[in-house]
Design a protein around this motif. Structure first.
Motif, PDB file in Angstrom:
ATOM      1  N   LYS A 183     -13.091  50.719  43.082  1.00  0.00           N
ATOM      2  CA  LYS A 183     -13.385  49.850  41.940  1.00  0.00           C
ATOM      3  C   LYS A 183     -12.115  49.189  41.411  1.00  0.00           C
ATOM      4  CE  LYS A 183     -17.450  52.365  40.238  1.00  0.00           C
ATOM      5  NZ  LYS A 183     -18.017  53.163  39.114  1.00  0.00           N
ATOM      6  N   GLY A 184     -12.179  47.882  41.245  1.00  0.00           N
ATOM      7  CA  GLY A 184     -11.066  47.134  40.685  1.00  0.00           C
ATOM      8  C   GLY A 184     -10.001  46.722  41.685  1.00  0.00           C
ATOM      9  N   GLU A 202      -5.011  39.222  41.856  1.00  0.00           N
ATOM     10  CA  GLU A 202      -3.995  38.909  40.847  1.00  0.00           C
ATOM     11  C   GLU A 202      -2.591  38.985  41.441  1.00  0.00           C
ATOM     12  OE1 GLU A 202      -4.839  41.776  37.845  1.00  0.00           O
ATOM     13  OE2 GLU A 202      -6.547  40.653  37.011  1.00  0.00           O
ATOM     14  N   THR A 237     -11.377  51.109  31.762  1.00  0.00           N
ATOM     15  CA  THR A 237     -12.483  51.021  30.798  1.00  0.00           C
ATOM     16  C   THR A 237     -13.607  52.002  31.124  1.00  0.00           C
ATOM     17  OG1 THR A 237     -13.423  49.198  32.100  1.00  0.00           O
ATOM     18  CG2 THR A 237     -12.034  48.605  30.220  1.00  0.00           C
ATOM     19  N   ASP A 238     -13.671  52.467  32.377  1.00  0.00           N
ATOM     20  CA  ASP A 238     -14.702  53.437  32.758  1.00  0.00           C
ATOM     21  C   ASP A 238     -14.287  54.866  32.456  1.00  0.00           C
ATOM     22  OD1 ASP A 238     -16.164  51.332  33.646  1.00  0.00           O
ATOM     23  OD2 ASP A 238     -15.856  51.697  35.783  1.00  0.00           O
ATOM     24  N   THR A 252      -9.961  42.835  42.576  1.00  0.00           N
ATOM     25  CA  THR A 252      -9.427  42.047  41.463  1.00  0.00           C
ATOM     26  C   THR A 252      -7.907  42.181  41.382  1.00  0.00           C
ATOM     27  OG1 THR A 252     -11.477  42.306  40.203  1.00  0.00           O
ATOM     28  CG2 THR A 252      -9.490  41.729  38.968  1.00  0.00           C
ATOM     29  N   ALA A 253      -7.420  43.416  41.528  1.00  0.00           N
ATOM     30  CA  ALA A 253      -5.974  43.650  41.460  1.00  0.00           C
ATOM     31  C   ALA A 253      -5.239  42.950  42.604  1.00  0.00           C
ATOM     32  CB  ALA A 253      -5.692  45.155  41.493  1.00  0.00           C
ATOM     33  N   VAL A 256      -7.087  57.637  36.369  1.00  0.00           N
ATOM     34  CA  VAL A 256      -6.940  56.225  36.702  1.00  0.00           C
ATOM     35  C   VAL A 256      -5.467  55.875  36.905  1.00  0.00           C
ATOM     36  CG1 VAL A 256      -7.219  53.861  35.848  1.00  0.00           C
ATOM     37  CG2 VAL A 256      -9.069  55.516  35.565  1.00  0.00           C
ATOM     38  N   GLY A 289     -11.841  54.642  40.132  1.00  0.00           N
ATOM     39  CA  GLY A 289     -11.021  53.612  40.752  1.00  0.00           C
ATOM     40  C   GLY A 289      -9.912  53.169  39.814  1.00  0.00           C
ATOM     41  N   LEU A 290      -9.744  51.855  39.677  1.00  0.00           N
ATOM     42  CA  LEU A 290      -8.696  51.298  38.828  1.00  0.00           C
ATOM     43  C   LEU A 290      -9.206  50.853  37.459  1.00  0.00           C
ATOM     44  CD1 LEU A 290      -6.912  49.059  41.498  1.00  0.00           C
ATOM     45  CD2 LEU A 290      -6.226  51.332  40.717  1.00  0.00           C
ATOM     46  N   ARG A 291     -10.430  51.170  37.163  1.00  0.00           N
ATOM     47  CA  ARG A 291     -11.045  50.668  35.933  1.00  0.00           C
ATOM     48  C   ARG A 291     -10.814  51.645  34.775  1.00  0.00           C
ATOM     49  NH1 ARG A 291     -16.809  48.198  38.134  1.00  0.00           N
ATOM     50  NH2 ARG A 291     -15.884  46.489  39.347  1.00  0.00           N
ATOM     51  N   ALA A 302      -3.830  54.430  40.227  1.00  0.00           N
ATOM     52  CA  ALA A 302      -3.110  53.152  40.157  1.00  0.00           C
ATOM     53  C   ALA A 302      -1.702  53.275  40.728  1.00  0.00           C
ATOM     54  CB  ALA A 302      -3.062  52.655  38.719  1.00  0.00           C
TER      55      ALA A 302
END
Length: 351
Positions: free
Chosen positions: A298-299, A306, A244-245, A302-303, A255, A240-242, A259
């Motif tokens: 994922k993410g 924001e 960190t993963d 949250t995006a 990613v 997804g957009l993470r 994105a």
């Protein structure tokens, strides 16, 4: 004996159905049957049935798999060719307004009246220089799209009791029956389309359907990373957009590819909400309700939060219905995250 109806959501890559029992005076409708299955690529494109025999065969299989008891169904219509725009007419009984649309709407549609199925969804009443008026949403769907879907289910041995706009079904399942008050945005991210609607106290105020969804992300991964479809879908789900993963350089590149697509999709959602807000400063959107298979990237939530500066929450149709004994015992024959449209369609005419 309780009357039952089923809602059918025919999408580009799958078909889903939900059967709702007559409420019989109960406060919460009962979901008695639910099932979904995939469709071959090309059978449905942009919400339009292209291969009616293939779709009819899938509907027959779905009915057997789900153990549905009714053959009376409500069909959902959506897609980028379906129009929903503000329209004001002289105040009259709703049936009379709908009969007059073929004359009143002739000059505001980009399609011939003879080629369209028209409807009117009232929002509010007021007074103009000509007298009392009703403002609402004018709905126009290409007749060939509607008839294509109807013929497909008829070929499967079912009766199309009604046809409904998918945004109205979403509102029923996620807002009205769920008791959500105030002004909210509902965002449904599907495989090929993203539907954004603004709902105030259970009444749809604004609808926008954009031709982009989860498949656009998968397609970009295929193109940029030279991947195969199964691997591209897996990469999308796992990362997804993470960032960190992503533990490798290839993962970080994936990613970024994801994105790049999602940024455009989220900007379209933000712009739709902002467009409504600009004309209704006294009725601000207070939160975003997120649904659909593509919404679980994922993410993404949250995006979107924001970007819009609004609370964003995932929702499903379980707040609108309760499971019948059969589903409680056997479980859903499908993914609950995808069921809102089918449930909302069935709720539209459930007593």
């Amino acid at each position: 004996m309780a009357r039952t109806l089923a809602g059918i959501d025919i999408g580009n890559g799958s078909i889903r159905a939900a059967e709702i029992a007559d409420s019989g005076g109960r406060k919460t409708p009962v979901l008695t049957h639910y099932a979904e299955m995939t469709l071959p690529e090309g059978a449905v494109v942009g919400g339009e049935v292209r291969e009616p025999n293939t779709v009819a065969a899938a509907v027959r299989s779905l009915w057997t798999r789900g153990g549905f008891t009714t053959r009376h169904v409500v069909l959902g219509i959506g897609g980028e060719r379906v129009l929903a725009r503000d329209f004001t007419v002289r105040r009259a009984p709703l049936a009379q307004i709908r009969e007059s649309l073929q004359f009143e709407a002739r000059d505001v549609l980009p399609m011939a009246i003879a080629d369209a199925v028209l409807d009117f969804y009232p929002k509010s009443e007021g007074v103009s220089e000509q007298g009392p008026v009703v403002t609402g949403l004018l709905i126009a769907a290409p007749k060939d799209v509607v008839l294509g879907n109807v013929r497909a289910v008829q070929a499967a041995g079912l009766t199309a009791a009604d046809v409904d706009l998918i945004p109205f079904a979403l509102t029923r399942a996620l807002v009205t029956r769920a008791g959500v008050a105030g002004t909210v945005a509902v965002v449904d991210i599907g495989a090929e389309t993203t539907t954004t609607l603004v709902v105030r106290d259970g009444v749809v105020q604004f609808v926008r359907i954009v031709h982009t969804g989860g498949n656009a992300v998968t397609g970009e991964i295929l193109k940029e990373l030279d991947s195969d479809p199964a691997t591209a879908e897996s990469i999308k789900r796992e990362l997804g957009l993470r960032l960190t993963d992503a533990e490798t350089a290839d993962g970080r590149q994936a990613v970024e590819v994801i994105a790049n697509v999602v940024r455009g999709q989220l900007a379209a959602i933000r712009n739709t909400i902002a467009y409504y807000q600009n004309g209704h400063a006294d009725e601000p959107v207070t939160r975003v309700l997120l649904t659909g298979g593509g919404a679980h990237l994922k993410g993404l939530a949250t995006a979107l939060g924001e970007l819009t500066r609004l609370p964003v929450e995932h929702v499903d149709a379980f707040s609108a219905v309760k499971l019948g004994h059969r589903l409680e015992r056997a479980g859903l024959n499908g993914d609950a995250r995808h069921m809102a449209v089918a449930v909302g369609l069935a709720l539209g005419t459930a007593a």
